[in-house]
Design a protein around this motif. Structure first.
Motif, mmCIF file in Angstrom:
data_model
loop_
_atom_site.group_PDB
_atom_site.id
_atom_site.type_symbol
_atom_site.label_atom_id
_atom_site.label_comp_id
_atom_site.label_asym_id
_atom_site.label_seq_id
_atom_site.Cartn_x
_atom_site.Cartn_y
_atom_site.Cartn_z
ATOM 1 N N SER A 75 -11.224 -3.402 17.662
ATOM 2 C CA SER A 75 -12.279 -3.228 16.493
ATOM 3 C C SER A 75 -11.999 -2.133 15.797
ATOM 4 N N GLU A 76 -12.643 -1.717 14.786
ATOM 5 C CA GLU A 76 -12.532 -0.461 14.278
ATOM 6 C C GLU A 76 -13.456 0.492 14.862
ATOM 7 N N ALA A 77 -14.438 0.093 15.413
ATOM 8 C CA ALA A 77 -15.179 0.991 16.382
ATOM 9 C C ALA A 77 -14.450 1.748 17.497
ATOM 10 N N ASP A 78 -13.742 0.781 18.040
ATOM 11 C CA ASP A 78 -13.030 1.167 19.217
ATOM 12 C C ASP A 78 -12.014 2.278 18.787
ATOM 13 N N ALA A 79 -11.347 1.782 17.646
ATOM 14 C CA ALA A 79 -10.346 2.815 17.237
ATOM 15 C C ALA A 79 -10.808 4.106 16.775
ATOM 16 N N ARG A 80 -11.921 3.998 16.115
ATOM 17 C CA ARG A 80 -12.674 5.223 15.660
ATOM 18 C C ARG A 80 -13.104 6.165 16.933
ATOM 19 N N GLN A 81 -13.652 5.455 18.005
ATOM 20 C CA GLN A 81 -13.983 6.394 19.057
ATOM 21 C C GLN A 81 -12.831 6.871 19.786
ATOM 22 N N GLU A 112 -6.198 4.281 10.851
ATOM 23 C CA GLU A 112 -5.936 3.210 9.739
ATOM 24 C C GLU A 112 -6.795 1.940 10.090
ATOM 25 N N ARG A 113 -7.989 2.038 10.034
ATOM 26 C CA ARG A 113 -8.999 0.977 10.327
ATOM 27 C C ARG A 113 -9.033 0.674 11.897
ATOM 28 N N ASP A 114 -8.252 -0.174 12.420
ATOM 29 C CA ASP A 114 -8.306 -0.659 13.857
ATOM 30 C C ASP A 114 -6.903 0.001 14.433
ATOM 31 N N LYS A 115 -6.285 0.773 13.855
ATOM 32 C CA LYS A 115 -4.960 1.535 14.408
ATOM 33 C C LYS A 115 -5.018 2.803 14.205
ATOM 34 N N ILE A 116 -4.237 3.534 15.406
ATOM 35 C CA ILE A 116 -3.916 4.850 15.498
ATOM 36 C C ILE A 116 -2.635 4.949 15.377
ATOM 37 N N LYS A 117 -1.943 5.855 14.562
ATOM 38 C CA LYS A 117 -0.787 6.651 14.771
ATOM 39 C C LYS A 117 -0.391 7.760 15.115
ATOM 40 N N TYR A 118 0.168 8.072 16.257
ATOM 41 C CA TYR A 118 0.209 9.322 16.875
ATOM 42 C C TYR A 118 1.655 9.882 16.652
ATOM 43 N N ARG A 119 1.969 10.993 15.852
ATOM 44 C CA ARG A 119 3.193 11.458 15.728
ATOM 45 C C ARG A 119 3.276 12.823 16.470
ATOM 46 N N TRP A 120 4.295 13.347 17.107
ATOM 47 C CA TRP A 120 4.529 14.593 17.676
ATOM 48 C C TRP A 120 5.891 15.151 17.993
ATOM 49 N N GLY A 121 5.879 16.192 18.012
ATOM 50 C CA GLY A 121 7.559 16.762 18.093
ATOM 51 C C GLY A 121 7.431 18.440 17.495
ATOM 52 N N LEU A 122 8.615 19.024 17.408
ATOM 53 C CA LEU A 122 8.765 20.283 17.093
ATOM 54 C C LEU A 122 8.707 20.460 15.515
ATOM 55 N N SER A 123 8.394 21.610 14.987
ATOM 56 C CA SER A 123 8.313 21.819 13.687
ATOM 57 C C SER A 123 9.602 21.844 12.943
ATOM 58 N N GLY A 124 9.594 21.058 11.736
ATOM 59 C CA GLY A 124 10.948 20.929 11.221
ATOM 60 C C GLY A 124 11.884 20.076 11.586
ATOM 61 N N GLN A 125 11.435 19.301 12.557
ATOM 62 C CA GLN A 125 12.509 18.251 13.146
ATOM 63 C C GLN A 125 11.770 16.963 13.226
ATOM 64 N N THR A 126 12.297 15.520 13.308
ATOM 65 C CA THR A 126 11.914 14.357 13.320
ATOM 66 C C THR A 126 11.067 14.398 14.272
ATOM 67 N N MET A 127 9.748 13.625 13.869
ATOM 68 C CA MET A 127 8.860 13.496 14.763
ATOM 69 C C MET A 127 8.628 12.234 15.410
ATOM 70 N N ARG A 128 8.582 12.021 16.725
ATOM 71 C CA ARG A 128 8.236 10.621 17.356
ATOM 72 C C ARG A 128 6.994 10.055 16.988
ATOM 73 N N LEU A 129 7.028 8.621 17.135
ATOM 74 C CA LEU A 129 5.788 7.908 16.458
ATOM 75 C C LEU A 129 5.364 6.678 17.687
ATOM 76 N N GLN A 130 3.870 7.012 17.957
ATOM 77 C CA GLN A 130 3.440 6.010 18.790
ATOM 78 C C GLN A 130 2.456 5.184 18.120
ATOM 79 N N THR A 131 2.390 3.763 18.057
ATOM 80 C CA THR A 131 1.236 3.194 17.192
ATOM 81 C C THR A 131 0.262 2.416 18.209
ATOM 82 N N MET A 132 -0.985 2.445 17.913
ATOM 83 C CA MET A 132 -1.776 1.956 18.895
ATOM 84 C C MET A 132 -2.703 1.062 18.160
ATOM 85 N N ARG A 133 -3.041 -0.046 18.357
ATOM 86 C CA ARG A 133 -3.908 -1.109 17.798
ATOM 87 C C ARG A 133 -5.043 -1.389 18.877
ATOM 88 N N PHE A 134 -6.424 -1.450 18.368
ATOM 89 C CA PHE A 134 -7.632 -1.677 19.085
ATOM 90 C C PHE A 134 -8.241 -3.030 18.638
#
Length: 621
Positions: free
Chosen positions: A595-601, A571-593
């Protein structure tokens, strides 16, 4: 088949009536099976309004022939749309049955068709099977009433003995409930003869006597779906080979377990190069490791398909099946299942959506060319196949001079126009005119008037804009748009929630038709326009990764009976990373960079890392 123009212009503010084309079918008699002692005769009467086609031979394996026709019959009238209980038609049927009891067979049939046209004109809305007699095989093509299932039954020449001189071409045959019932009388110990023709193999009469006539209205959407699903077989695909027991295990599980309301109802193919493909039945997450050939693709894939209950139509043919080939076009797109029974092959095409699933259908439309006239390359291909009957891509390129992308588009247009068919089981194109007269392709270009208006809005610069994209974890992508209609001097605000496979979960719009009827009357012009502009945006983005600013990808990896899922969003200069087991509540990690170029890379680096760890892309096209 003759076409009739609509007499009135459709009103986009009300649910428009489905446009249809009139079809007139005439037969010298009703198709049937005659039995006498240890012999039987299968007589199929061809359409008298089309060029004569003739075939006469003895069937080698009558039981296999019987079960193949029975499976085909199951597809012809298949309708998986929801229908509430209504006894009105049943009571009217009993009244008709009582009134027709003293009549002869011919008069009773004519009375039946006349009553259907007066009381239930939408019941007879599908063409009888399209039969093509070619030098190497006979094919029967049908399309389900709900526009979700295509079937092509092919009998090679080796399936018959004592073949008489055949007359090649394409026609329709009378295929009724009475024929299906009489087909059940076929037995293995009887010598069974099979005949197709205007006179069903008998000497032609001197005069055309009493005929069985059917006058039906074929919905344009049905005819359009038939052509598009068949031409979809020409698109790129992943190939999976199954054993009959693999499919039996899946069907048995579906038979023993009912669908759960509100839960997923797909089959998920987990494909890893050089490994046995796995099929996961949703929502139980039951894993079936196949025993056929390993997956020979170059990259790992995860493909979700729908229409699994329609595979039940093959249950009678399954004991004779020797192998099953599955051709997967992608998640949410049509899949083709080829059942090989020696000298008999049945190809089943599942669209993954019925006529009611407008969102998936719109996404599917954009994969095929939209043309209403044959170009010069298409004319060359059609002319060559009209003489040779069949050819593969290499032969067409060598003989017509049309090569590469031009050839692909030419055969796709030929299939959509009803002039050609692609035999995916044998990898060849065949000449098969769907109707005796050329189709009115302008009428089939769009499903309805609303879709036509939506495409017109897309041609106006800035008329349709996406104003917001919001990824909702576990649900889908929420799209908000603005549609400007100059004629009405108004801006409308359509909004929808799209699942990863293109299905619509929720829609709303500020226009008057939607406020009055909601989605019951079909999607409004503005919702269709928003869905189309989003599909075009996704298509352009796929060609240029460096322009990506908003994107979400989902991955899955199986560890025994446990499935690990990962969802990563840019999402522009942010990356949201969700992980977990199928069918269960997923954990969330948000990373801000910075610039948009750094986030995209970082985003693409994370995608590559997941791929190297063996994760399968769940929504890759």
């Amino acid at each position: 088949m003759a076409t009739t123009e609509p007499t009135a212009e459709l009103d986009t503010d009300a649910p428009p009536p489905a446009p249809s084309s009139g079809a007139h079918l005439s037969y010298a008699g009703a198709s049937r099976v005659l039995t006498s002692g240890n012999s039987a005769q299968v007589e199929m009467f061809g359409n008298l309004d089309r060029a004569a086609v003739r075939f006469d031979a003895t069937i080698k394996n009558p039981l296999r022939f019987r079960e193949a026709l029975s499976a085909l019959y199951g597809v012809i009238g298949s309708d998986y749309r929801y229908a509430p209980k209504d006894r009105t038609q049943y009571i009217a049927y009993l009244r008709l049955k009582r009134d027709a009891a003293p009549l002869g067979v011919w008069h009773a049939q004519q009375a039946y068709f006349a009553w259907m046209l007066r009381n239930d004109p939408t019941a007879l809305t599908i063409l009888d099977p399209v039969v093509s007699v070619h030098p190497d095989q006979i094919t029967f093509e049908v399309f389900g009433k709900d526009e979700s299932t295509y079937a092509c039954l092919a009998f090679r020449g080796e399936a018959f003995d004592t073949l008489s001189a055949a007359q090649y071409g394409t026609t329709n045959i009378d295929f009724s409930d009475a024929l299906y019932s009489s087909v059940q009388q076929i037995r293995g110990y009887r010598e069974t003869k099979f005949a197709i023709g205007h006179d069903a193999g008998k000497p032609a009469p001197e005069t055309r006597g009493a005929t069985l006539e059917k006058k039906i209205q074929v919905p344009d959407s049905w005819l359009r779906g038939f052509l598009q699903v068949q031409s979809a077989a020409t698109l790129p695909f992943d190939h999976v080979q199954l054993s009959p027991m693999d499919l039996y295990n899946v069907l048995r599980h579906l038979r023993m377990n009912g669908d759960r309301k509100g839960k997923k109802r797909g089959l998920r193919f987990e494909l890893v190069p050089a490994q046995q493909p796995r099929i996961v039945a949703e929502p139980w997450e039951t894993v079936f490791t196949t025993t056929g050939d390993v997956f020979r693709g170059k990259a790992a894939r995860l493909v979700r398909v729908w229409g699994r209950r329609r595979l039940m139509t093959m249950k009678r043919l399954l004991p004779f099946v020797q192998s099953v080939d599955v051709y997967l076009l992608g998640s949410g797109l049509p899949s083709f299942w080829v059942f090989r029974c020696g000298d008999i092959t049945l190809t089943l095409g599942l669209t993954g959506f019925t006529s009611a699933n407008w969102s998936s259908a719109l996404g599917f439309d954009l994969l095929l060319p939209r043309k209403t006239q044959d170009g010069e390359p298409t004319k060359k291909v059609v002319e060559y196949l009209g003489k040779q009957w069949k050819a593969d891509a290499k032969e067409l390129a060598a003989q017509t001079g049309v090569k590469g992308a031009a050839l692909v588009e030419a055969v796709q247009v030929g299939c959509q126009n009803g002039e050609l068919m692609y035999d995916i089981a044998n990898g060849v194109y065949r000449h098969r005119p769907l109707t005796a007269q050329p189709l009115d392709l302008a009428r089939l270009q769009f499903r309805n008037q609303r879709e036509k208006v939506a495409h017109d809005l897309l041609t106006r610069r800035g008329a349709v804009r996406i104003t917001g994209e919001n990824r909702i974890a576990g649900i889908g992508l929420e799209l908000t748009g603005t549609v400007t209609v100059t004629e009405e001097k108004r801006d409308y605000r359509p909004q929808m929630v799209l699942a990863d496979e293109g299905q619509v979960r929720k829609v709303t719009c500020t226009c008057a038709p939607f406020r009055k009827q909601g989605i019951k009357g079909g999607p409004c012009v503005h919702l269709i326009a928003l869905r189309l502009v989003f599909a075009e945006k996704e298509s352009k983005k796929a060609k240029s990764d460096d322009a990506v600013k908003f994107e979400t990808r989902a991955f899955a990896k199986r560890d025994g009976d446990v499935e690990n899922v990962v969802q990563i969003s840019l999402e522009r200069d942010k990356i949201k990373y969700r992980w977990g087991l199928s069918g269960q509540t997923m954990r969330l990690q948000t990373m801000r960079f910075n610039s948009e170029a750094d986030a995209r890379q970082a985003y693409f680096a994370k995608l590559a890392d997941l791929d190297s760890k063996g994760y399968l892309d769940a929504i890759a096209e």
